[in-house]
Design a protein around this motif. Structure first.
Motif, PDB file in Angstrom:
ATOM      1  N   TYR A   6       0.837  -1.205   0.000  1.00 26.56           N
ATOM      2  CA  TYR A   6       0.000   0.000   0.000  1.00 26.56           C
ATOM      3  C   TYR A   6       0.873   1.256   0.000  1.00 26.56           C
ATOM      4  O   TYR A   6       0.570   2.216  -0.701  1.00 26.56           O
ATOM      5  CB  TYR A   6      -0.950  -0.018   1.202  1.00 26.56           C
ATOM      6  CG  TYR A   6      -1.948   1.119   1.178  1.00 26.56           C
ATOM      7  CD1 TYR A   6      -2.927   1.183   0.188  1.00 26.56           C
ATOM      8  CD2 TYR A   6      -1.903   2.133   2.121  1.00 26.56           C
ATOM      9  CE1 TYR A   6      -3.838   2.224   0.144  1.00 26.56           C
ATOM     10  CE2 TYR A   6      -2.810   3.170   2.084  1.00 26.56           C
ATOM     11  CZ  TYR A   6      -3.773   3.224   1.098  1.00 26.56           C
ATOM     12  OH  TYR A   6      -4.674   4.270   1.063  1.00 26.56           O
ATOM     13  N   THR A  10       0.532   3.955  -2.884  1.00 24.51           N
ATOM     14  CA  THR A  10       0.110   5.331  -2.584  1.00 24.51           C
ATOM     15  C   THR A  10       1.109   6.342  -3.133  1.00 24.51           C
ATOM     16  O   THR A  10       0.723   7.437  -3.527  1.00 24.51           O
ATOM     17  CB  THR A  10      -0.079   5.557  -1.064  1.00 24.51           C
ATOM     18  OG1 THR A  10       1.126   5.208  -0.384  1.00 24.51           O
ATOM     19  CG2 THR A  10      -1.253   4.768  -0.527  1.00 24.51           C
ATOM     20  N   CYS A  13       0.054   6.819  -6.566  1.00 22.19           N
ATOM     21  CA  CYS A  13      -1.152   7.664  -6.580  1.00 22.19           C
ATOM     22  C   CYS A  13      -0.747   9.135  -6.471  1.00 22.19           C
ATOM     23  O   CYS A  13      -1.255   9.991  -7.197  1.00 22.19           O
ATOM     24  CB  CYS A  13      -2.090   7.316  -5.407  1.00 22.19           C
ATOM     25  SG  CYS A  13      -2.836   5.682  -5.464  1.00 22.19           S
ATOM     26  N   GLN A  43      -7.885  10.842  -4.328  1.00 25.86           N
ATOM     27  CA  GLN A  43      -8.712  10.227  -3.294  1.00 25.86           C
ATOM     28  C   GLN A  43      -9.213   8.845  -3.726  1.00 25.86           C
ATOM     29  O   GLN A  43      -9.169   7.888  -2.957  1.00 25.86           O
ATOM     30  CB  GLN A  43      -9.891  11.155  -2.979  1.00 25.86           C
ATOM     31  CG  GLN A  43     -10.518  10.892  -1.652  1.00 25.86           C
ATOM     32  CD  GLN A  43     -11.416  12.038  -1.229  1.00 25.86           C
ATOM     33  OE1 GLN A  43     -11.668  12.975  -1.977  1.00 25.86           O
ATOM     34  NE2 GLN A  43     -11.909  11.966  -0.018  1.00 25.86           N
ATOM     35  N   LEU A  46      -6.259   6.270  -3.655  1.00 26.23           N
ATOM     36  CA  LEU A  46      -5.922   5.879  -2.286  1.00 26.23           C
ATOM     37  C   LEU A  46      -6.965   4.940  -1.700  1.00 26.23           C
ATOM     38  O   LEU A  46      -6.643   3.934  -1.070  1.00 26.23           O
ATOM     39  CB  LEU A  46      -5.780   7.123  -1.400  1.00 26.23           C
ATOM     40  CG  LEU A  46      -4.640   8.084  -1.751  1.00 26.23           C
ATOM     41  CD1 LEU A  46      -4.780   9.377  -0.964  1.00 26.23           C
ATOM     42  CD2 LEU A  46      -3.287   7.437  -1.505  1.00 26.23           C
ATOM     43  N   GLU A  47      -8.228   5.271  -1.933  1.00 27.83           N
ATOM     44  CA  GLU A  47      -9.318   4.471  -1.377  1.00 27.83           C
ATOM     45  C   GLU A  47      -9.443   3.118  -2.072  1.00 27.83           C
ATOM     46  O   GLU A  47      -9.585   2.074  -1.430  1.00 27.83           O
ATOM     47  CB  GLU A  47     -10.637   5.246  -1.501  1.00 27.83           C
ATOM     48  CG  GLU A  47     -11.794   4.589  -0.821  1.00 27.83           C
ATOM     49  CD  GLU A  47     -13.040   5.454  -0.820  1.00 27.83           C
ATOM     50  OE1 GLU A  47     -14.072   4.963  -0.341  1.00 27.83           O
ATOM     51  OE2 GLU A  47     -13.004   6.612  -1.300  1.00 27.83           O
ATOM     52  N   ALA A  50      -6.610   0.732  -1.126  1.00 28.93           N
ATOM     53  CA  ALA A  50      -6.780   0.268   0.255  1.00 28.93           C
ATOM     54  C   ALA A  50      -7.807  -0.857   0.279  1.00 28.93           C
ATOM     55  O   ALA A  50      -7.612  -1.890   0.932  1.00 28.93           O
ATOM     56  CB  ALA A  50      -7.219   1.424   1.154  1.00 28.93           C
ATOM     57  N   TYR A  57      -9.525   2.063   5.343  1.00 36.68           N
ATOM     58  CA  TYR A  57      -9.587   3.405   4.759  1.00 36.68           C
ATOM     59  C   TYR A  57     -10.718   4.150   5.439  1.00 36.68           C
ATOM     60  O   TYR A  57     -11.777   3.584   5.632  1.00 36.68           O
ATOM     61  CB  TYR A  57      -9.860   3.345   3.245  1.00 36.68           C
ATOM     62  CG  TYR A  57      -9.759   4.717   2.599  1.00 36.68           C
ATOM     63  CD1 TYR A  57      -8.562   5.180   2.119  1.00 36.68           C
ATOM     64  CD2 TYR A  57     -10.863   5.547   2.525  1.00 36.68           C
ATOM     65  CE1 TYR A  57      -8.456   6.446   1.561  1.00 36.68           C
ATOM     66  CE2 TYR A  57     -10.763   6.817   1.972  1.00 36.68           C
ATOM     67  CZ  TYR A  57      -9.559   7.254   1.483  1.00 36.68           C
ATOM     68  OH  TYR A  57      -9.455   8.496   0.944  1.00 36.68           O
ATOM     69  N   PRO A  58     -10.540   5.379   5.856  1.00 35.78           N
ATOM     70  CA  PRO A  58      -9.313   6.177   5.736  1.00 35.78           C
ATOM     71  C   PRO A  58      -8.237   5.649   6.669  1.00 35.78           C
ATOM     72  O   PRO A  58      -8.528   5.019   7.664  1.00 35.78           O
ATOM     73  CB  PRO A  58      -9.760   7.578   6.138  1.00 35.78           C
ATOM     74  CG  PRO A  58     -10.989   7.401   6.943  1.00 35.78           C
ATOM     75  CD  PRO A  58     -11.630   6.125   6.491  1.00 35.78           C
ATOM     76  N   ALA A  62      -3.017   7.545   3.784  1.00 35.76           N
ATOM     77  CA  ALA A  62      -3.884   8.256   2.842  1.00 35.76           C
ATOM     78  C   ALA A  62      -4.121   9.686   3.314  1.00 35.76           C
ATOM     79  O   ALA A  62      -4.055  10.632   2.521  1.00 35.76           O
ATOM     80  CB  ALA A  62      -5.210   7.509   2.693  1.00 35.76           C
ATOM     81  N   TYR A  65      -1.218  11.966   2.546  1.00 39.12           N
ATOM     82  CA  TYR A  65      -1.178  12.458   1.160  1.00 39.12           C
ATOM     83  C   TYR A  65      -2.230  13.540   0.914  1.00 39.12           C
ATOM     84  O   TYR A  65      -1.966  14.512   0.203  1.00 39.12           O
ATOM     85  CB  TYR A  65      -1.340  11.308   0.169  1.00 39.12           C
ATOM     86  CG  TYR A  65      -0.068  10.540  -0.045  1.00 39.12           C
ATOM     87  CD1 TYR A  65       1.026  11.121  -0.682  1.00 39.12           C
ATOM     88  CD2 TYR A  65       0.061   9.229   0.402  1.00 39.12           C
ATOM     89  CE1 TYR A  65       2.197  10.424  -0.868  1.00 39.12           C
ATOM     90  CE2 TYR A  65       1.238   8.517   0.214  1.00 39.12           C
ATOM     91  CZ  TYR A  65       2.310   9.125  -0.416  1.00 39.12           C
ATOM     92  OH  TYR A  65       3.476   8.442  -0.600  1.00 39.12           O
TER      93      TYR A  65
END
Length: 121
Positions: A6, A10, A13, A43, A46-47, A50, A57-58, A62, A65
């Motif tokens: 992850y 990220t 991302c 967003q 990231l979501e 995850a 998440y959250p 995340a 960032y």
């Protein structure tokens, strides 16, 4: 292992967000119609990752960032229109109850004055 995956994803991302933001002029940084796509993409990325990796998440990474995006790109943005919040519950309750309690008093006053007027006539 999931956290390491992850973390790496990220970073990608974030790099894609930076890539999308390079086309945004400084004067447009606070215009939602311009920045909504890159911001939403960050967003979503990231979501979605995850979720794919069964990572909550959250999460702290995340959020880091998201905060970083605000700190770097959107720190000079202010709201053109103020955001109104509900008053605290005790104030709201007083604002609701005061007129309700006033109604019986006013009805009593009107009845009392109308009876008083008939007695004088």
């Amino acid at each position: 292992l999931t956290e390491g995956n992850y973390t790496a994803i990220t970073q990608h991302c974030w790099e894609y967000f930076v890539y999308l933001m390079r086309n945004v002029l400084t004067s447009q940084l606070c215009e939602w119609k311009v920045i909504s796509r890159p911001y939403s993409e960050l967003q979503r990325c990231l979501e979605e990752w995850a979720e794919r990796l069964n990572y909550s998440y959250p999460n702290a990474l995340a959020e880091q960032y998201i905060f970083q995006s605000h700190h770097i790109y959107f720190h000079n943005c202010t709201l053109e229109h103020p955001v109104y919040f509900d008053p605290p519950e005790d104030v709201l309750l007083a604002m609701i109850i005061a007129p309700i309690c006033l109604i019986p008093f006013l009805v009593t006053l009107v009845i009392w004055r109308s009876k008083d007027g008939k007695a004088q006539a």
